[in-house]
Design a protein around this motif. Structure first.
Motif, PDB file in Angstrom:
ATOM      1  N   THR A 105      30.745  15.491  25.606  1.00 60.16           N
ATOM      2  CA  THR A 105      30.937  14.702  25.706  1.00 60.16           C
ATOM      3  C   THR A 105      29.881  13.504  26.161  1.00 60.16           C
ATOM      4  OG1 THR A 105      32.338  14.927  27.602  1.00 60.16           O
ATOM      5  CG2 THR A 105      32.809  12.614  26.581  1.00 60.16           C
ATOM      6  N   GLN A 150      45.754   5.591  26.970  1.00 51.39           N
ATOM      7  CA  GLN A 150      46.711   6.209  27.616  1.00 51.39           C
ATOM      8  C   GLN A 150      46.532   5.483  28.546  1.00 51.39           C
ATOM      9  OE1 GLN A 150      45.299   8.749  30.213  1.00 51.39           O
ATOM     10  NE2 GLN A 150      46.412  10.880  29.745  1.00 51.39           N
ATOM     11  N   MET A 162      48.136  16.762  29.335  1.00 48.29           N
ATOM     12  CA  MET A 162      46.950  16.457  30.234  1.00 48.29           C
ATOM     13  C   MET A 162      46.447  18.276  30.802  1.00 48.29           C
ATOM     14  SD  MET A 162      45.717  13.742  31.119  1.00 48.29           S
ATOM     15  CE  MET A 162      45.241  13.416  29.092  1.00 48.29           C
ATOM     16  N   ILE A 207      38.938  22.455  37.240  1.00 50.26           N
ATOM     17  CA  ILE A 207      38.456  20.998  37.854  1.00 50.26           C
ATOM     18  C   ILE A 207      39.249  21.478  39.177  1.00 50.26           C
ATOM     19  CG2 ILE A 207      38.958  19.230  37.986  1.00 50.26           C
ATOM     20  CD1 ILE A 207      39.110  18.761  34.899  1.00 50.26           C
ATOM     21  N   PHE A 245      38.729  15.746  41.150  1.00 54.27           N
ATOM     22  CA  PHE A 245      39.634  15.252  41.000  1.00 54.27           C
ATOM     23  C   PHE A 245      39.565  14.433  42.032  1.00 54.27           C
ATOM     24  CE2 PHE A 245      44.592  13.298  40.960  1.00 54.27           C
ATOM     25  CZ  PHE A 245      44.177  13.066  39.656  1.00 54.27           C
ATOM     26  N   ASN A 284      40.821   7.488  24.088  1.00 54.75           N
ATOM     27  CA  ASN A 284      42.058   8.122  24.290  1.00 54.75           C
ATOM     28  C   ASN A 284      42.156   7.145  25.577  1.00 54.75           C
ATOM     29  OD1 ASN A 284      43.498   9.861  22.547  1.00 54.75           O
ATOM     30  ND2 ASN A 284      41.524  11.327  22.604  1.00 54.75           N
ATOM     31  N   TYR A 297      48.920   7.024  22.433  1.00 54.17           N
ATOM     32  CA  TYR A 297      48.527   7.479  23.502  1.00 54.17           C
ATOM     33  C   TYR A 297      48.483   8.641  22.450  1.00 54.17           C
ATOM     34  CZ  TYR A 297      45.632  11.666  25.583  1.00 54.17           C
ATOM     35  OH  TYR A 297      45.095  12.418  26.262  1.00 54.17           O
ATOM     36  N   PHE A 304      36.603   9.734  23.573  1.00 46.65           N
ATOM     37  CA  PHE A 304      36.827  10.181  24.771  1.00 46.65           C
ATOM     38  C   PHE A 304      37.704   8.810  25.514  1.00 46.65           C
ATOM     39  CE2 PHE A 304      35.699  10.722  28.966  1.00 46.65           C
ATOM     40  CZ  PHE A 304      37.393  11.708  29.717  1.00 46.65           C
ATOM     41  N   ILE A 364      45.934  19.002  36.132  1.00 42.77           N
ATOM     42  CA  ILE A 364      44.776  18.996  35.526  1.00 42.77           C
ATOM     43  C   ILE A 364      44.207  20.250  36.501  1.00 42.77           C
ATOM     44  CG2 ILE A 364      43.011  16.990  36.285  1.00 42.77           C
ATOM     45  CD1 ILE A 364      44.848  14.767  35.181  1.00 42.77           C
ATOM     46  N   PHE A 374      30.744  18.000  33.658  1.00 42.61           N
ATOM     47  CA  PHE A 374      32.164  17.831  33.240  1.00 42.61           C
ATOM     48  C   PHE A 374      32.041  17.743  32.288  1.00 42.61           C
ATOM     49  CE2 PHE A 374      33.422  19.346  37.170  1.00 42.61           C
ATOM     50  CZ  PHE A 374      34.603  20.370  37.171  1.00 42.61           C
ATOM     51  N   PHE A 375      31.164  16.417  32.126  1.00 41.01           N
ATOM     52  CA  PHE A 375      31.233  15.663  30.578  1.00 41.01           C
ATOM     53  C   PHE A 375      29.872  15.535  29.961  1.00 41.01           C
ATOM     54  CE2 PHE A 375      34.365  14.234  33.968  1.00 41.01           C
ATOM     55  CZ  PHE A 375      35.340  13.684  32.676  1.00 41.01           C
ATOM     56  N   GLY A 397      46.013  11.821  22.312  1.00 42.28           N
ATOM     57  CA  GLY A 397      45.592  12.801  22.972  1.00 42.28           C
ATOM     58  C   GLY A 397      46.181  13.979  22.872  1.00 42.28           C
ATOM     59  N   LYS A 398      45.315  15.115  23.871  1.00 39.42           N
ATOM     60  CA  LYS A 398      46.744  15.770  24.364  1.00 39.42           C
ATOM     61  C   LYS A 398      47.133  15.782  25.266  1.00 39.42           C
ATOM     62  CE  LYS A 398      42.989  18.766  22.446  1.00 39.42           C
ATOM     63  NZ  LYS A 398      40.797  19.127  23.337  1.00 39.42           N
ATOM     64  N   MET A 411      38.889  24.639  32.143  1.00 37.16           N
ATOM     65  CA  MET A 411      37.909  23.572  33.133  1.00 37.16           C
ATOM     66  C   MET A 411      36.864  23.774  34.214  1.00 37.16           C
ATOM     67  SD  MET A 411      37.644  19.984  31.603  1.00 37.16           S
ATOM     68  CE  MET A 411      38.135  19.750  30.059  1.00 37.16           C
ATOM     69  N   ARG A 432      32.389  12.142  20.374  1.00 35.14           N
ATOM     70  CA  ARG A 432      32.679  12.508  20.901  1.00 35.14           C
ATOM     71  C   ARG A 432      33.328  11.219  21.914  1.00 35.14           C
ATOM     72  NH1 ARG A 432      32.236  18.579  23.022  1.00 35.14           N
ATOM     73  NH2 ARG A 432      33.742  18.526  24.996  1.00 35.14           N
ATOM     74  N   HIS A 453      42.576  19.496  29.676  1.00 34.45           N
ATOM     75  CA  HIS A 453      41.774  20.018  30.527  1.00 34.45           C
ATOM     76  C   HIS A 453      42.318  21.636  31.167  1.00 34.45           C
ATOM     77  CE1 HIS A 453      42.719  15.756  31.645  1.00 34.45           C
ATOM     78  NE2 HIS A 453      41.225  15.752  31.899  1.00 34.45           N
TER      79      HIS A 453
HETATM   80  C1  HEM Z   1      44.328  10.899  36.307  1.00 33.83           C
HETATM   81  C2  HEM Z   1      43.343  11.951  35.872  1.00 33.83           C
HETATM   82  C3  HEM Z   1      42.614  11.623  34.663  1.00 33.83           C
HETATM   83  C4  HEM Z   1      43.001  11.395  33.636  1.00 33.83           C
HETATM   84  C5  HEM Z   1      43.865  10.439  33.194  1.00 33.83           C
HETATM   85  C6  HEM Z   1      42.457  11.974  32.443  1.00 33.83           C
HETATM   86  C7  HEM Z   1      42.723  11.827  31.256  1.00 33.83           C
HETATM   87  C8  HEM Z   1      41.893  12.317  30.305  1.00 33.83           C
HETATM   88  C9  HEM Z   1      41.914  12.286  28.790  1.00 33.83           C
HETATM   89  C10 HEM Z   1      42.745  11.169  28.430  1.00 33.83           C
HETATM   90  C11 HEM Z   1      41.248  13.169  28.067  1.00 33.83           C
HETATM   91  C12 HEM Z   1      41.641  12.866  26.553  1.00 33.83           C
HETATM   92  C13 HEM Z   1      42.456  14.442  25.588  1.00 33.83           C
HETATM   93  C14 HEM Z   1      41.781  14.547  24.384  1.00 33.83           C
HETATM   94  O1  HEM Z   1      41.099  14.616  23.779  1.00 33.83           O
HETATM   95  O2  HEM Z   1      42.510  13.781  23.958  1.00 33.83           O
HETATM   96  C15 HEM Z   1      39.668  13.841  29.045  1.00 33.83           C
HETATM   97  C16 HEM Z   1      39.405  14.801  28.403  1.00 33.83           C
HETATM   98  C17 HEM Z   1      38.978  15.306  29.115  1.00 33.83           C
HETATM   99  N1  HEM Z   1      38.881  15.419  30.794  1.00 33.83           N
HETATM  100 FE1  HEM Z   1      40.256  14.826  32.132  1.00 33.83          FE
HETATM  101  N2  HEM Z   1      41.173  13.495  32.997  1.00 33.83           N
HETATM  102  C18 HEM Z   1      41.595  13.010  34.124  1.00 33.83           C
HETATM  103  C19 HEM Z   1      40.733  13.486  35.439  1.00 33.83           C
HETATM  104  C20 HEM Z   1      40.426  14.795  34.909  1.00 33.83           C
HETATM  105  C21 HEM Z   1      39.096  14.808  36.061  1.00 33.83           C
HETATM  106  C22 HEM Z   1      38.863  15.557  37.218  1.00 33.83           C
HETATM  107  C23 HEM Z   1      38.239  15.126  35.245  1.00 33.83           C
HETATM  108  C24 HEM Z   1      36.222  16.240  35.970  1.00 33.83           C
HETATM  109  C25 HEM Z   1      35.647  16.272  37.355  1.00 33.83           C
HETATM  110  C26 HEM Z   1      37.751  15.459  33.663  1.00 33.83           C
HETATM  111  C27 HEM Z   1      37.742  16.211  32.854  1.00 33.83           C
HETATM  112  C28 HEM Z   1      37.265  16.418  31.592  1.00 33.83           C
HETATM  113  C29 HEM Z   1      36.820  16.510  30.928  1.00 33.83           C
HETATM  114  C30 HEM Z   1      35.473  16.934  30.601  1.00 33.83           C
HETATM  115  C31 HEM Z   1      37.345  15.897  28.979  1.00 33.83           C
HETATM  116  C32 HEM Z   1      37.227  16.357  27.888  1.00 33.83           C
HETATM  117  C33 HEM Z   1      36.050  14.543  26.665  1.00 33.83           C
HETATM  118  C34 HEM Z   1      35.595  15.369  25.896  1.00 33.83           C
HETATM  119  O3  HEM Z   1      36.832  15.464  25.493  1.00 33.83           O
HETATM  120  O4  HEM Z   1      34.741  15.463  25.215  1.00 33.83           O
HETATM  121  N3  HEM Z   1      39.241  14.646  33.705  1.00 33.83           N
HETATM  122  N4  HEM Z   1      41.143  13.754  30.090  1.00 33.83           N
END
Ligand code: HEM
Length: 146
Positions: free
Chosen positions: A61, A78, A94, A103, A108, A74, A89, A71, A143, A57-58, A91-92, A101, A67, A98
């Motif tokens: 990133t 948060q 939740m 997910i 998770f 953010n 915070y 991230f 998410i 997924f990352f 950023g976007k 994606m 980037r 997501h």
């Molecule tokens: C409680 C769980 C989670 C929290 C608090 C969280 C938090 C965040 C935050 C704050 C961002 C940035 C938003 C922005 O760009 O404005 C983000 C992006 C993202 N999250 Fe999560 N996330 C969670 C779970 C997950 C899971 C389970 C996955 C995948 C397995 C995931 C994959 C991603 C990806 C790929 C991005 C984009 C990163 C980028 O900007 O390049 N997240 N998440």
């Protein structure tokens, strides 16, 4: 289902506010403030990047330093804000962050596992760990898509 999520969200909020509000320091202060949260996020993102269950997924990133830095910032903001710290915070939300994606619930859980391992490595107290997980848990509904 929606009702269940609302109850979980309330419990998370109550866990945080009862602890943070009752004359005790905020979870933010208890864990060591922004410096400690930044260290936790660095370690956490490192663990996720090494976790073959979810690092796909990352890919984009991780391969773009700007980037990745955004991230991490953010995530720090948060967590800082969710634990009662003086951050905002920006950023976007939740659901938007997501969307599309795909997910899963297993994805998770894997991410939460990496977070718990990180908090354990830093010897974060159970009370603080539970407060943080209680605040993040209710985000699952926004998410997870499958
Ligand atoms: C409680 C769980 C989670 C929290 C608090 C969280 C938090 C965040 C935050 C704050 C961002 C940035 C938003 C922005 O760009 O404005 C983000 C992006 C993202 N999250 Fe999560 N996330 C969670 C779970 C997950 C899971 C389970 C996955 C995948 C397995 C995931 C994959 C991603 C990806 C790929 C991005 C984009 C990163 C980028 O900007 O390049 N997240 N998440």
């Amino acid at each position: 289902m929606r009702k269940h999520i609302t109850v979980m969200a309330l419990m998370g909020l109550m866990a945080l506010t009862s602890y943070a509000g009752s004359n005790s320091p905020t979870v933010y202060k208890s864990v060591g403030g922004k410096k400690a949260i930044t260290a936790v996020v660095d370690e956490f993102v490192g663990r996720v990047a090494a976790d073959n269950r979810i690092n796909g997924f990352f890919k984009d990133t991780a391969s773009d330093p700007a980037r990745l830095a955004k991230f991490k910032k953010n995530l720090v903001d948060q967590i800082c804000q969710a634990t009662g710290g003086p951050c905002k915070y920006t950023g976007k939300d939740m659901k938007t962050a997501h969307a599309g994606m795909g997910i899963s619930s297993n994805d998770f859980s894997a991410l939460v596992e990496d977070l718990v391992a990180t908090l354990d490595k830093f010897h974060v107290k159970d009370q603080d760990k539970n407060a943080l997980l209680g605040a993040l848990g209710p985000m699952k509904g926004d998410i997870v898509e499958k």
